[in-house]
Design a protein around this motif. Structure first.
Motif, PDB file in Angstrom:
ATOM      1  N   ASP A 124       0.844  -1.207   0.000  1.00 10.96           N
ATOM      2  CA  ASP A 124       0.000   0.000   0.000  1.00 10.96           C
ATOM      3  C   ASP A 124       0.873   1.249   0.000  1.00 10.96           C
ATOM      4  O   ASP A 124       1.836   1.365   0.753  1.00 10.96           O
ATOM      5  CB  ASP A 124      -0.895  -0.027   1.255  1.00 10.96           C
ATOM      6  CG  ASP A 124      -2.038   0.989   1.148  1.00 10.96           C
ATOM      7  OD1 ASP A 124      -1.799   2.065   0.577  1.00 10.96           O
ATOM      8  OD2 ASP A 124      -3.130   0.668   1.618  1.00 10.96           O
ATOM      9  N   ASP A 125       0.501   2.209  -0.874  1.00 12.61           N
ATOM     10  CA  ASP A 125       1.313   3.419  -1.040  1.00 12.61           C
ATOM     11  C   ASP A 125       1.376   4.261   0.244  1.00 12.61           C
ATOM     12  O   ASP A 125       2.308   5.074   0.411  1.00 12.61           O
ATOM     13  CB  ASP A 125       0.734   4.296  -2.165  1.00 12.61           C
ATOM     14  CG  ASP A 125       0.772   3.587  -3.507  1.00 12.61           C
ATOM     15  OD1 ASP A 125       0.926   2.347  -3.533  1.00 12.61           O
ATOM     16  OD2 ASP A 125       0.655   4.253  -4.545  1.00 12.61           O
ATOM     17  N   PRO A 132      10.406   4.427  -4.492  1.00 12.42           N
ATOM     18  CA  PRO A 132      10.715   3.798  -5.808  1.00 12.42           C
ATOM     19  C   PRO A 132      11.953   2.921  -5.792  1.00 12.42           C
ATOM     20  O   PRO A 132      12.055   1.996  -6.600  1.00 12.42           O
ATOM     21  CB  PRO A 132      10.882   4.998  -6.733  1.00 12.42           C
ATOM     22  CG  PRO A 132      11.218   6.145  -5.826  1.00 12.42           C
ATOM     23  CD  PRO A 132      10.495   5.904  -4.550  1.00 12.42           C
ATOM     24  N   ASP A 133      12.919   3.185  -4.910  1.00  9.76           N
ATOM     25  CA  ASP A 133      14.143   2.388  -4.856  1.00  9.76           C
ATOM     26  C   ASP A 133      14.291   1.665  -3.534  1.00  9.76           C
ATOM     27  O   ASP A 133      15.382   1.166  -3.209  1.00  9.76           O
ATOM     28  CB  ASP A 133      15.378   3.273  -5.076  1.00  9.76           C
ATOM     29  CG  ASP A 133      15.409   3.869  -6.464  1.00  9.76           C
ATOM     30  OD1 ASP A 133      15.083   3.135  -7.422  1.00  9.76           O
ATOM     31  OD2 ASP A 133      15.753   5.047  -6.614  1.00  9.76           O
ATOM     32  N   ALA A 134      13.185   1.544  -2.779  1.00 10.50           N
ATOM     33  CA  ALA A 134      13.248   0.935  -1.445  1.00 10.50           C
ATOM     34  C   ALA A 134      12.863  -0.532  -1.515  1.00 10.50           C
ATOM     35  O   ALA A 134      12.436  -1.041  -2.561  1.00 10.50           O
ATOM     36  CB  ALA A 134      12.330   1.681  -0.500  1.00 10.50           C
ATOM     37  N   ASP A 166      13.241  -0.205 -13.421  1.00 14.79           N
ATOM     38  CA  ASP A 166      13.144   1.170 -13.930  1.00 14.79           C
ATOM     39  C   ASP A 166      13.378   2.172 -12.807  1.00 14.79           C
ATOM     40  O   ASP A 166      12.680   3.177 -12.696  1.00 14.79           O
ATOM     41  CB  ASP A 166      11.757   1.384 -14.563  1.00 14.79           C
ATOM     42  CG  ASP A 166      11.697   2.685 -15.345  1.00 14.79           C
ATOM     43  OD1 ASP A 166      12.778   3.178 -15.755  1.00 14.79           O
ATOM     44  OD2 ASP A 166      10.594   3.212 -15.542  1.00 14.79           O
ATOM     45  N   SER A 167      14.321   1.889 -11.965  1.00 12.47           N
ATOM     46  CA  SER A 167      14.641   2.801 -10.879  1.00 12.47           C
ATOM     47  C   SER A 167      15.889   3.581 -11.245  1.00 12.47           C
ATOM     48  O   SER A 167      16.565   3.303 -12.242  1.00 12.47           O
ATOM     49  CB  SER A 167      14.866   2.024  -9.584  1.00 12.47           C
ATOM     50  OG  SER A 167      16.017   1.211  -9.703  1.00 12.47           O
ATOM     51  N   LEU A 168      16.216   4.549 -10.431  1.00 12.89           N
ATOM     52  CA  LEU A 168      17.389   5.367 -10.696  1.00 12.89           C
ATOM     53  C   LEU A 168      18.680   4.557 -10.563  1.00 12.89           C
ATOM     54  O   LEU A 168      19.683   4.844 -11.232  1.00 12.89           O
ATOM     55  CB  LEU A 168      17.419   6.558  -9.726  1.00 12.89           C
ATOM     56  CG  LEU A 168      16.286   7.583  -9.888  1.00 12.89           C
ATOM     57  CD1 LEU A 168      16.376   8.633  -8.797  1.00 12.89           C
ATOM     58  CD2 LEU A 168      16.328   8.231 -11.262  1.00 12.89           C
ATOM     59  N   LEU A 169      18.658   3.541  -9.723  1.00 21.26           N
ATOM     60  CA  LEU A 169      19.865   2.771  -9.450  1.00 21.26           C
ATOM     61  C   LEU A 169      19.959   1.483 -10.253  1.00 21.26           C
ATOM     62  O   LEU A 169      21.009   0.843 -10.254  1.00 21.26           O
ATOM     63  CB  LEU A 169      19.930   2.429  -7.950  1.00 21.26           C
ATOM     64  CG  LEU A 169      19.933   3.633  -6.998  1.00 21.26           C
ATOM     65  CD1 LEU A 169      19.911   3.148  -5.552  1.00 21.26           C
ATOM     66  CD2 LEU A 169      21.140   4.523  -7.264  1.00 21.26           C
ATOM     67  N   ASP A 170      18.920   1.105 -10.903  1.00 22.32           N
ATOM     68  CA  ASP A 170      18.917  -0.205 -11.575  1.00 22.32           C
ATOM     69  C   ASP A 170      18.067  -0.127 -12.834  1.00 22.32           C
ATOM     70  O   ASP A 170      16.878   0.220 -12.760  1.00 22.32           O
ATOM     71  CB  ASP A 170      18.367  -1.267 -10.629  1.00 22.32           C
ATOM     72  CG  ASP A 170      18.567  -2.674 -11.171  1.00 22.32           C
ATOM     73  OD1 ASP A 170      19.171  -2.810 -12.255  1.00 22.32           O
ATOM     74  OD2 ASP A 170      18.125  -3.631 -10.509  1.00 22.32           O
TER      75      ASP A 170
END
Length: 576
Positions: A124-125, A132-134, A166-170
């Protein structure tokens, strides 16, 4: 045809016989061996390919089953399901952080397994820990994703999908196992999705090939490619349709050629393992063995042919040698066959031939010795005619000088006559060098000069190489005497020149005795042929040259009346 075979040489007949007996069975053996090896190798090749496929299938099945077990550990964890089923608004942020920290620790323990890359929770948001990267990500971010819809549509069963991060790190692609997380109070209510990502590189390492021209790839039931054993093979060997071939490879036709393919679903997953190999590559081992077999049989055939040729030659060599020697006998060359004696039939034939040749040679040698003795006797008889004649003429001249009281001339002639007979005797030899013969002629001319009051001039022009050549003794002196008596002495003034020249031309000795006397007409030529200056004729010299050198026409006359005469001696070169 029969005549052609009968006329064939013995060597060819034996070669054909041995070749038929040795090579034909070898060819039959080759084809039988190749047929059996072809069956055996193809059977072994199929076994190897199936074993490789099954080993890959087993490895992937174990890996995926283990990942599914880890996913089951997560979805059956009551603490995780209870926490995620709580409304985010009913928990304070510090409380959320503390609770989710427990889930985070548990997840990191599960991630320590080297077979998986990452575990993520889509929840749940409104939970404060989402990002997004957690580890915990908002579920609304994937609501429109095809892979998320497939997981939901599968009703919570393990679902394997291709996932693009599609994250900043991957930004990598992964093979994802996705499962729904349920509300423990209502199993119809999904509270999130757990995803376990696998590195595609590790999966590709399991896709091994048994032959170079082979493609092994993993795809989903929908035909979505997960990983493959090679990019180049993928373009031309990937099947355009799904295949389920059971436990064996089946033959298929593609635009790029004929292939053998096998495909099966991995356990209860929605993943399919496909192996495609070139039919040519599958039979490459057979072709390689065939080439080696051909090489081995070719070497054996060559060795067998060499052995056949050696055996044939050992049988026919002595026969051919004997035939050649018999052909030489026709040409007058009597040579025995010089080979090691044998006791077989051919050896007895060779021994009989050698006995015959040796007997004929002994008879010929005996006849030759008889001929030589006869020739020597003839030479000595002819020589004996010449030796005393010059002495008669010289003594007559000394008598004439004594009557006139020419003591000084008599003394000189006696000394010259002494030197002359020293050369004549020559230690009993019947043959002398041209040099000694020229000295003899020079002494003779010196004696004659006393008689003709020095009106005779004597010239010698003989090459150095001609001086050592051998000729019968007293060959030149009678011809010089002829030149004086029948040439110069018959001139009005009684003077003249005698020239002796000598050359070696093409292994022949050519001597010329030339005078500038009165020459000869037909009557005088006939007279001179029968009467030389010594009184015995040039026939004596011709006969001696013929006996010594073995050929006629060794002496030739060329005369012009009123100008002089040239006598030519043309004989083979013989040296001591």
């Amino acid at each position: 045809m029969t005549k052609w075979i009968q006329d064939m040489s013995l060597k060819k007949k034996l070669l054909i016989l041995f070749a038929v007996v040795g090579i034909v069975p070898l060819i039959i053996t080759f084809f039988i061996s190749y047929s059996e090896l072809h069956k055996s190798i193809m059977s072994g090749q199929n076994y190897s390919a199936n074993r490789n496929y099954e080993q890959t299938m087993s490895a992937l099945s174990s890996k995926f089953a283990h990942i599914e077990e880890i996913s089951s550990m997560i979805i059956v964890n009551k603490d995780i399901n209870i926490i995620l089923s709580v409304k985010p608004g009913s928990m304070e942020v510090p409380q959320q952080l503390a609770v989710f920290d427990n889930i985070h620790s548990y997840t990191r323990i599960l991630e320590s397994n080297t077979e998986l890359e990452k575990i993520f929770y889509f929840v749940d948001d409104e939970f404060a820990v989402t990002g997004p990267d957690a580890l915990f990500r908002p579920i609304t971010s994937i609501s429109d994703m095809d892979w998320a819809r497939k997981i939901k549509a599968n009703g919570g069963a393990p679902t394997w999908v291709l996932y693009q991060a599609d994250s900043l790190l991957d930004k990598n692609k992964y093979l994802m196992l996705g499962r729904l997380l349920w509300n423990p109070h209502n199993f119809q209510d999904a509270v999130g999705i757990v995803s376990i990502n696998l590195d595609l590189g590790q999966i590709g390492q399991n896709l091994t090939k048994s032959v170079p021209e082979q493609l092994v790839y993993l795809e989903t039931a929908d035909g979505e490619l997960i990983a493959s054993s090679g990019e180049m093979e993928l373009e031309r060997m990937r099947l355009p349709y799904p295949i389920v071939s059971g436990n064996q490879f089946v033959e298929i036709e593609l635009d790029s050629g004929t292939y053998l393919a096998r495909g099966q679903m991995i356990g209860n997953t929605n993943l399919r393992l496909v192996s495609v190999m070139s039919y040519k590559a599958a039979t490459e081992a057979v072709n390689h063995v065939r080439s080696q077999l051909i090489l081995v049989y070719a070497v054996i055939s060559v060795l067998l042919l060499v052995f056949i040729v050696m055996v044939t030659k050992s049988i026919t060599r002595r026969i051919f040698l004997l035939m050649n020697k018999m052909s030489q006998v026709r040409q007058g060359r009597l040579n025995p066959l010089d080979i090691a004696p044998r006791d077989d039939e051919i050896g007895q034939l060779v021994s009989s031939y050698n006995y015959m040749i040796n007997s004929v040679q002994e008879l010929m040698e005996e006849q030759f010795r008889s001929g030589q003795e006869k020739k020597g006797a003839e030479l000595k008889a002819l020589q004996s005619q010449i030796n005393p004649h010059f002495l008669y003429n010289t003594l007559d001249m000394l008598n004439w000088m004594a009557q006139k009281g020419e003591r000084e001339n008599i003394q000189q002639i006696v000394y010259a006559l002494s030197d002359y007979y020293k050369l004549i005797l020559n230690k009993g030899e019947d043959f002398v060098t041209v040099e000694d013969e020229l000295r003899l002629s020079s002494i003779y001319v010196e004696i004659q000069k006393k008689r003709f009051k020095n009106r005779i001039r004597f010239e010698i022009d003989v090459e150095e190489g001609s001086l050592s050549c051998m000729i019968p003794k007293i060959t030149l002196q009678p011809l010089v005497e002829n030149a004086i008596v029948h040439g110069i002495a018959e001139k009005t003034d009684g003077s003249g020149v005698i020239t002796i020249q000598g050359r070696v031309i093409a292994d022949r000795l050519v001597l010329t005795i030339e005078d500038d006397g009165v020459g000869m007409n037909s009557q005088s030529e006939e007279r001179r042929s029968n009467h030389s200056g010594s009184g015995y004729g040039v026939s004596n010299i011709e006969k001696r040259l013929e006996l010594y050198f073995g050929g006629a026409n060794g002496l030739a006359f060329n005369s012009t009346e009123g100008e002089g005469t040239r006598v030519t001696i043309d004989v083979p070169v013989v040296k001591r």
